[in-house]
Design a protein around this motif. Structure first.
Motif, short mmCIF file in Angstrom:
data_model
loop_
_atom_site.label_atom_id
_atom_site.label_comp_id
_atom_site.label_asym_id
_atom_site.label_seq_id
_atom_site.Cartn_x
_atom_site.Cartn_y
_atom_site.Cartn_z
N ALA A 164 -52.79 10.32 -23.13
CA ALA A 164 -54.40 10.38 -23.34
C ALA A 164 -54.96 9.26 -24.17
CB ALA A 164 -54.56 11.90 -24.02
N PRO A 165 -56.01 8.94 -23.53
CA PRO A 165 -56.84 8.19 -24.39
C PRO A 165 -57.17 8.18 -25.84
CG PRO A 165 -58.07 8.15 -22.13
CD PRO A 165 -56.82 9.61 -22.19
N VAL A 166 -56.83 7.39 -26.66
CA VAL A 166 -57.04 7.59 -28.21
C VAL A 166 -58.19 6.75 -28.76
CG1 VAL A 166 -55.78 7.55 -30.26
CG2 VAL A 166 -54.46 8.20 -28.21
N LEU A 167 -59.04 7.45 -29.39
CA LEU A 167 -60.23 6.84 -30.40
C LEU A 167 -59.52 7.07 -31.81
CD1 LEU A 167 -62.84 5.40 -30.78
CD2 LEU A 167 -63.82 7.74 -30.61
N LEU A 168 -59.51 5.78 -32.27
CA LEU A 168 -59.07 5.75 -33.79
C LEU A 168 -60.31 5.40 -34.43
CD1 LEU A 168 -55.89 3.78 -33.41
CD2 LEU A 168 -56.09 6.20 -33.87
N ILE A 169 -61.01 6.37 -35.45
CA ILE A 169 -62.30 6.00 -36.06
C ILE A 169 -61.95 5.93 -37.61
CG2 ILE A 169 -64.79 6.74 -36.84
CD1 ILE A 169 -64.36 8.49 -34.21
N VAL A 170 -62.03 4.78 -38.30
CA VAL A 170 -61.87 4.47 -39.68
C VAL A 170 -62.98 3.80 -40.30
CG1 VAL A 170 -60.18 3.26 -40.99
CG2 VAL A 170 -59.63 3.93 -38.77
N GLY A 171 -63.01 4.23 -41.60
CA GLY A 171 -64.09 3.53 -42.53
C GLY A 171 -63.90 2.03 -42.71
N GLY A 172 -64.99 1.41 -42.54
CA GLY A 172 -64.72 -0.06 -43.11
C GLY A 172 -64.38 -0.18 -44.71
N ARG A 173 -64.60 0.67 -45.44
CA ARG A 173 -64.23 0.51 -47.05
C ARG A 173 -63.05 1.46 -47.14
NH1 ARG A 173 -69.35 2.18 -50.06
NH2 ARG A 173 -67.92 1.98 -51.81
N ASP A 174 -61.97 1.65 -46.18
CA ASP A 174 -60.88 2.28 -46.29
C ASP A 174 -59.66 1.36 -45.73
OD1 ASP A 174 -59.07 4.61 -46.61
OD2 ASP A 174 -59.71 5.47 -44.91
N PRO A 175 -59.50 0.36 -46.54
CA PRO A 175 -58.69 -0.87 -46.15
C PRO A 175 -57.30 -0.34 -45.90
CG PRO A 175 -59.28 -1.00 -48.43
CD PRO A 175 -60.16 0.07 -47.87
N GLN A 176 -56.67 0.42 -46.60
CA GLN A 176 -55.14 0.67 -46.33
C GLN A 176 -55.14 1.55 -45.09
OE1 GLN A 176 -53.66 3.19 -49.62
NE2 GLN A 176 -51.38 2.97 -48.64
N VAL A 177 -55.88 2.63 -45.05
CA VAL A 177 -55.81 3.42 -43.58
C VAL A 177 -56.12 2.43 -42.44
CG1 VAL A 177 -56.93 5.39 -42.38
CG2 VAL A 177 -56.30 5.50 -44.91
N LEU A 178 -57.13 1.71 -42.57
CA LEU A 178 -57.58 0.88 -41.51
C LEU A 178 -56.25 -0.21 -41.27
CD1 LEU A 178 -59.53 -0.42 -39.63
CD2 LEU A 178 -60.17 -1.91 -41.71
N GLN A 179 -55.35 -0.53 -41.99
CA GLN A 179 -54.49 -1.29 -41.80
C GLN A 179 -53.33 -0.62 -41.20
OE1 GLN A 179 -54.11 -4.39 -41.58
NE2 GLN A 179 -51.74 -4.68 -41.08
N LEU A 180 -53.34 0.55 -41.45
CA LEU A 180 -52.26 1.56 -40.79
C LEU A 180 -52.59 2.04 -39.36
CD1 LEU A 180 -51.53 3.99 -43.87
CD2 LEU A 180 -50.04 2.31 -42.99
N ASN A 181 -53.96 2.12 -39.14
CA ASN A 181 -54.27 2.44 -37.79
C ASN A 181 -53.93 1.25 -36.84
OD1 ASN A 181 -56.37 5.10 -37.38
ND2 ASN A 181 -55.79 4.54 -39.49
N ARG A 182 -54.53 0.10 -37.46
CA ARG A 182 -54.14 -1.34 -36.64
C ARG A 182 -52.69 -1.43 -36.12
NH1 ARG A 182 -58.11 -4.92 -39.97
NH2 ARG A 182 -59.96 -4.88 -38.35
N GLN A 183 -51.78 -1.06 -37.20
CA GLN A 183 -50.31 -1.13 -36.76
C GLN A 183 -49.96 0.03 -35.83
OE1 GLN A 183 -48.77 -0.92 -40.62
NE2 GLN A 183 -49.11 -2.88 -41.22
N ALA A 184 -50.99 1.08 -35.93
CA ALA A 184 -50.21 2.16 -35.03
C ALA A 184 -50.79 2.08 -33.77
CB ALA A 184 -50.84 3.47 -35.61
N ALA A 185 -51.91 1.21 -33.60
CA ALA A 185 -52.55 0.94 -32.25
C ALA A 185 -51.96 0.16 -31.60
CB ALA A 185 -54.04 0.41 -32.54
N GLU A 186 -51.09 -0.83 -32.10
CA GLU A 186 -50.29 -1.56 -31.39
C GLU A 186 -48.95 -1.07 -30.68
OE1 GLU A 186 -49.15 -4.58 -34.09
OE2 GLU A 186 -50.91 -5.51 -34.46
N GLN A 187 -48.56 0.15 -31.19
CA GLN A 187 -47.72 1.05 -30.34
C GLN A 187 -48.00 1.95 -29.31
OE1 GLN A 187 -44.85 2.64 -33.68
NE2 GLN A 187 -46.31 1.83 -35.14
N LEU A 188 -49.30 2.03 -29.27
CA LEU A 188 -50.02 2.93 -28.32
C LEU A 188 -50.07 2.30 -26.96
CD1 LEU A 188 -52.93 4.25 -30.21
CD2 LEU A 188 -51.22 5.77 -29.13
#
Length: 239
Positions: A164-188
């Motif tokens: 299914a298409p995935v939308l990952l929404i992250v706050g710009g001032r949430d740097p650790q979670v943002l990095q984890l989301n970027r890494q996870a996106a590479e696996q999708l």
């Protein structure tokens, strides 16, 4: 919280339901269905939260106004919640939480009001990982996934099987979670988009931040895999 839409919605039906899970237990949930709803969205809350989460309920209201049904459910039984409050032993049991979302998906597929409706999943924090696990296990049922400040990295071994298409929404001032989301996106391998809300922290408590989340989620569920947002430094792999 900065906003909450409370306008009356014509033809809205609301009911408290109980979803059976393994071990003769059941999960409490709130099902809201507008008249002629075209799809249904199940919510998976984050660590230490419940179906009463004011943030998820605010997002759900926006979806309902767009004609989408919503299911907000507790991922733990009352007994498990009491144990978890003292020991925190269930809140990071992603396999258990994933199975609970799968049980909700199967229940919705059989419930007279929702059977056959396209199904989306909205997950917050650890609930996003549980939603992605369920999407991987029910690829023919889940049509879209939205993660709010999520931890998709906790579902790493399942990400390649999500269709299914995935939308990952992250706050710009949430740097650790943002990095984890970027890494996870590479696996999708499924269509996906990383949406960064400028100035927002993890809980999106800043003025208008949660409203932006709700509107982005609404648009994604209405047209899975389509995003008109400019890329803000995140992943953008859309059809």
């Amino acid at each position: 919280m900065a906003f909450e839409h409370r306008e009356r919605i014509a033809g809205l039906t609301e009911s408290s339901v109980h979803i059976p899970v393994a071990g003769a237990a059941r999960l409490d949930a709130d099902l809201v269905k507008p008249a002629h709803a075209g799809s249904i969205v199940a919510f998976a809350h984050g660590t230490g939260s419940s179906r009463h989460s004011p943030r998820n309920r605010a997002v759900a209201r926006v979806l309902q106004q767009a004609g989408l049904g919503t299911l907000l459910l507790d991922l733990l039984t009352e007994r498990e919640e009491r144990v978890d409050e003292a020991t925190a032993e269930y809140r990071f049991d992603l396999q258990l939480l994933g199975r609970r979302i799968i049980a909700a998906i199967d229940w919705l597929n059989e419930h007279p009001q929702t059977a056959g409706l396209p199904l989306g999943l909205f997950g917050a924090s650890t609930g996003a990982a549980a939603a992605l696990i369920a999407a991987a296990e029910r690829p023919d049922r889940v049509t879209a996934v939205v993660s709010r400040g999520g931890r998709p990295d906790l579902a790493a071994e399942h990400l390649s099987r999500v269709r299914a298409p995935v939308l990952l929404i992250v706050g710009g001032r949430d740097p650790q979670v943002l990095q984890l989301n970027r890494q996870a996106a590479e696996q999708l391998s499924a269509p996906h988009h990383l949406e960064i809300i400028p100035g927002a922290t993890h809980l999106f408590a800043e003025n208008h931040a949660l409203e932006q989340v709700a509107l982005k989620a609404r648009d994604w569920f209405l047209a899975p895999g389509q995003s008109n947002s400019p890329d803000q430094g995140g992943s953008r792999t859309l059809p």
